[in-house]
Design a protein around this motif. Structure first.
Motif, PDB file in Angstrom:
ATOM      1  N   SER A 482       0.784  -1.035  -0.007  1.00  0.00           N
ATOM      2  CA  SER A 482      -0.030   0.175  -0.153  1.00  0.00           C
ATOM      3  C   SER A 482       0.925   1.371   0.093  1.00  0.00           C
ATOM      4  CB  SER A 482      -0.890  -0.095   1.307  1.00  0.00           C
ATOM      5  OG  SER A 482      -1.726   1.371   1.383  1.00  0.00           O
ATOM      6  N   THR A 483       1.979   1.363   0.795  1.00  0.00           N
ATOM      7  CA  THR A 483       2.733   2.533   1.149  1.00  0.00           C
ATOM      8  C   THR A 483       3.475   2.593  -0.283  1.00  0.00           C
ATOM      9  OG1 THR A 483       4.413   1.189   2.123  1.00  0.00           O
ATOM     10  CG2 THR A 483       3.060   2.592   3.303  1.00  0.00           C
ATOM     11  N   SER A 484       3.934   1.527  -1.017  1.00  0.00           N
ATOM     12  CA  SER A 484       4.617   1.655  -2.330  1.00  0.00           C
ATOM     13  C   SER A 484       3.814   2.276  -3.363  1.00  0.00           C
ATOM     14  CB  SER A 484       4.953   0.250  -2.813  1.00  0.00           C
ATOM     15  OG  SER A 484       5.989  -0.459  -1.922  1.00  0.00           O
ATOM     16  N   LEU A 485       2.539   1.712  -3.247  1.00  0.00           N
ATOM     17  CA  LEU A 485       1.515   2.492  -4.506  1.00  0.00           C
ATOM     18  C   LEU A 485       1.313   3.897  -4.150  1.00  0.00           C
ATOM     19  CD1 LEU A 485      -1.167  -0.179  -4.406  1.00  0.00           C
ATOM     20  CD2 LEU A 485       0.202   0.374  -6.485  1.00  0.00           C
ATOM     21  N   HIS A 486       1.298   4.434  -2.862  1.00  0.00           N
ATOM     22  CA  HIS A 486       1.105   5.706  -2.333  1.00  0.00           C
ATOM     23  C   HIS A 486       2.213   6.578  -2.542  1.00  0.00           C
ATOM     24  CE1 HIS A 486      -2.472   4.194  -0.457  1.00  0.00           C
ATOM     25  NE2 HIS A 486      -3.221   5.159  -0.793  1.00  0.00           N
ATOM     26  N   LEU A 487       3.502   5.936  -2.471  1.00  0.00           N
ATOM     27  CA  LEU A 487       4.850   6.662  -2.644  1.00  0.00           C
ATOM     28  C   LEU A 487       5.035   6.790  -4.086  1.00  0.00           C
ATOM     29  CD1 LEU A 487       7.786   7.502  -1.938  1.00  0.00           C
ATOM     30  CD2 LEU A 487       8.640   4.913  -2.466  1.00  0.00           C
ATOM     31  N   GLN A 488       4.352   6.067  -5.128  1.00  0.00           N
ATOM     32  CA  GLN A 488       4.389   6.349  -6.461  1.00  0.00           C
ATOM     33  C   GLN A 488       3.572   7.742  -6.784  1.00  0.00           C
ATOM     34  OE1 GLN A 488       7.271   5.246  -8.152  1.00  0.00           O
ATOM     35  NE2 GLN A 488       7.709   4.031  -6.454  1.00  0.00           N
TER      36      GLN A 488
END
Length: 730
Positions: A482-488
């Protein structure tokens, strides 16, 4: 004589021969060889002791020589031949006296020592066909410009004269005709030598004069202004009649006032007349009275008459204005900008509110009119109330473009005029065949409040997005799919907002503006694509509350998110750029051009994404609602479900579903701007500040910073104490 002597010799002593005087043999004067001969001695050839004197020539003969005078000389003694210099009496012969006609035509004989030459008198030269015959030199066409610039040259045989031009006279002390004549202009106006009509004013020019129409006057038909025979008449008020078949007291009163203005018009009162025209038109539009009760078709007819009639009257009476720029206003908001000038080739720009008109004076000028040229720009607010249900008249290309943009909705939609009616007029009535194009630039006013909200909101979002990116990168406790998606998503939004704030209006260079537009196209499409992936992950996470298959979600998202998140937008932008690269960048902003529906290269994917995300959002709420109804008292499961419910509600804003507000009416513009400019703030709030693990990490960072600061202060204090102790010991 025993020896036989050759010719030109005689026997000597019976045994030798002697050459006669003037002859000599190979052996000398006396010889004994019978084979030798006596040859003539060339007394005139070198080396020779013979010298005849100056102006004389030596002539060799058989066995002797004689002297004669050279050509062009004659002996004074009369003897034609002589033997030596002492007998030389040669003197020059004057051929010009002895042969008076030795030179042809007008050439003059000049005697020289021993000869003569023929020369042409001044102003003549030898003819190329006959070098001995003199012809006239045309000093006026030889390129030497012998006369003063104030005169003109008259050629004569062998000379020239300088005469004053018409309208000029010799300056004091200078005769008219000699080579040194200098002239000055004759002021026909002050000397009353002009023949201007009494309807004109005379203007002296260099060498002449012209007759100009007075201010407020124009040439009569068949005459031209600024000529010697110009005849003028006073400018009259153009005819403006009411539209036929319209029964309206307000309109009748208006045209009665117009007729009064026409009867009282004079060139001296033109400023007041123009102001009254503008004011009367504004009053009619502000208080239309019974005009509003007329059928729409008759209202359209009245508006057409008002526009064409007002333009025609202003075009006519404005010629009576003096040269310069003028602005007229009415209390109802009508504004008129006028420019009156002499026709020329320079550019002119008129600005009226948000409208700019650019053209050249030669375009304004009517070829059949030699007077002043007039260009006007008229803004008439209030016209829109009479144009309800007016048909939208467009050419075929514009209509096709409009239908592409609005997807064929024109037939079902009535058009509403939102801006003021802007009309332009110029002196030249033949606007279909202008010498050069007229350029209009229309700018719509931006709401300053919306601009402030946009820049403040985006600036705050940039700060929050930067903090969110740092949190996602440095806080290992919350790092997951989830945080990887929100990072991008945060990275793409940060770059897009930063480029928007700094470069959206960099339209100076077309190439740079096109690159900026392409970059913005890609970054915002990438942002929406990552919003789609975030929405998909949230839906799968909610669905797996019932299925319990978290590992499957993570494997799928890790494989799909980067190819989809960055390659799909790249493909869309590449297709758009390859098909119509010239539509990247407009004259006002570095964004996609609306021509031929090009904006749908962005709006199409965006509409599809927020529609899918809205569906994900609704399905997530439905799944969570069912889960809450079937849950037991397990606290951890209940807490996870409630957290997902809160995040799903927040995703309505984060996933871009609120972008649909941007295509609604203007009343939603403030709500759209506030919500979407603060999208980065919501991401930081939901996924950083409201995350317990992120807050714990923030506390650790703050404690570490405070500890480092305290240690630094303690070290500084200890260093100062040691330094003071050393000073006391000294």
């Amino acid at each position: 004589c025993a020896l036989r002597c050759p010719p030109n010799s005689s026997c000597v002593n019976g045994t030798a021969c002697r050459c006669a005087p003037g002859f000599i043999s190979f052996s000398g004067e006396i010889f004994t060889d019978p084979l030798e001969s006596c040859d003539d001695i060339n007394e005139c050839g070198p080396p020779s002791p013979v010298y005849c004197g100056s102006s004389a020539d030596c002539q060799n003969t058989e066995g002797g020589y004689y002297c004669t005078c050279s050509p062009g000389y004659e002996p004074v003694s009369g003897a034609m031949i002589f033997r030596n210099e002492s007998e030389n009496t040669c003197r020059d012969v004057d051929e010009c006296q002895h042969r008076p006609r030795v030179c042809k035509g007008l050439s003059v004989c000049i005697n020289t020592e021993g000869s003569y030459t023929c020369q042409c008198p001044p102003g003549l030269e030898f003819s190329p066909e006959d070098p001995r015959h003199c012809t006239d030199v045309n000093e006026c066409t030889s390129g030497k410009k012998p006369c003063h610039s104030s005169t003109h040259c008259l050629n004569s045989m062998g000379s020239y004269e300088c005469h004053c031009r018409p309208g000029w006279k010799p300056i004091h002390g200078s005769p008219n005709g000699p080579h040194n004549t200098v002239c000055e202009d004759v002021d026909e106006c002050s000397s009353q030598q002009h023949q201007c009509h009494n309807s004109t004013v005379y203007v002296n020019t260099v060498g002449s004069y012209t007759c100009h129409c007075r201010q407020g006057w124009e040439p009569k038909p068949g005459f031209w202004d600024k000529q010697m025979n110009t005849i003028c008449k006073e400018i009259s008020f153009p005819t403006w009649t009411a539209p036929s078949g319209i029964k309206s007291q307000a309109l009748s009163h208006f045209f009665n006032r117009i007729q009064d203005l026409g009867r009282n018009f004079s060139s001296a009162s033109v400023l007041n007349t123009v102001q009254d025209l503008v004011q009367e038109t504004g009053d009619l539009l502000e208080t239309p009275g019974d005009l509003k009760t007329l059928p729409f078709s008759e209202q359209h007819f009245v508006v057409t008459n008002l526009l064409f009639g007002l333009e025609n009257v202003l075009r006519g009476v404005s010629k009576a204005l003096p040269k310069g720029s003028f602005t007229f206003n009415s209390s109802a908001g009508i504004e008129l900008s006028l420019e009156v000038q002499v026709p020329s080739y320079r550019n002119i720009t008129l600005i009226q509110k948000q409208t700019k008109m650019m053209l050249t004076w030669d375009t304004v000028h009517d070829s059949g009119d030699s007077g002043l040229a007039v260009v006007g720009l008229l803004s008439t607010p209030g016209m829109d109330r009479f144009l309800v249900e007016a048909p939208l008249v467009l050419d075929a290309e514009e209509l096709t473009t409009l239908r592409e943009i609005h997807m064929g909705l024109l037939q079902e939609t009535s058009h509403i005029l939102l801006s003021d009616v802007i009309s332009a007029f110029i002196t030249n009535k033949d606007t279909e065949n202008l010498r050069s194009p007229v350029t209009f630039v229309f700018q719509h006013e931006e709401d300053p409040a919306l601009t402030v909200i946009t820049y403040v909101g985006l600036s705050l979002s940039l700060l929050c997005l930067l903090l969110a990116v740092l949190t996602f990168l440095l806080c290992k406790a919350i790092q997951n799919t989830s945080t990887s998606l929100h990072l991008q998503l945060s990275l793409c939004l940060f770059l897009a907002h930063l480029l928007f704030l700094t470069a959206i209006d960099r339209t100076e260079s077309k190439v740079l503006c096109a690159i900026i537009a392409g970059a913005l196209h890609y970054l915002y499409l990438a942002s929406f694509t990552w919003m789609l992936l975030v929405g998909l992950h949230l839906f799968l996470s909610a669905r797996n509350l019932t299925v319990v298959n978290y590992s499957g979600i993570n494997r799928f998202m890790k494989k799909a998110m980067f190819p989809v998140g960055y390659r799909v937008p790249a493909v869309i932008v590449a297709i758009s750029a390859a098909s119509r690269p010239h539509l990247y960048g407009t004259s006002t902003s570095c964004w996609l051009h609306s021509e031929k529906g090009f904006k749908w290269g962005f709006l199409g994917p965006v509409c599809a994404i927020f529609s899918v995300n809205l569906a994900f959002f609704l399905m997530t709420l439905w799944i969570l609602k069912r889960k809450l109804c079937s849950l037991n008292s397990e606290v951890s499961t209940l807490q996870n479900t409630r957290m997902l419910t809160f995040k799903a509600t927040a995703q309505l804003f984060i996933l871009g579903c609120t972008w649909f507000l941007g295509i609604l009416a203007r009343v939603m513009a403030y709500l759209f701007t506030i919500i979407n400019s603060l999208q980065g703030v919501l991401i930081f709030l939901v996924y950083c500040l409201l995350s317990q693990q992120a807050r714990e990490q923030y506390r650790k960072w703050l404690k570490r910073i405070r500890k480092t600061k305290a240690e630094s202060e303690k070290y500084t204090l200890s260093s100062r104490t040691m330094s003071d102790g050393c000073k006391h010991s000294e």
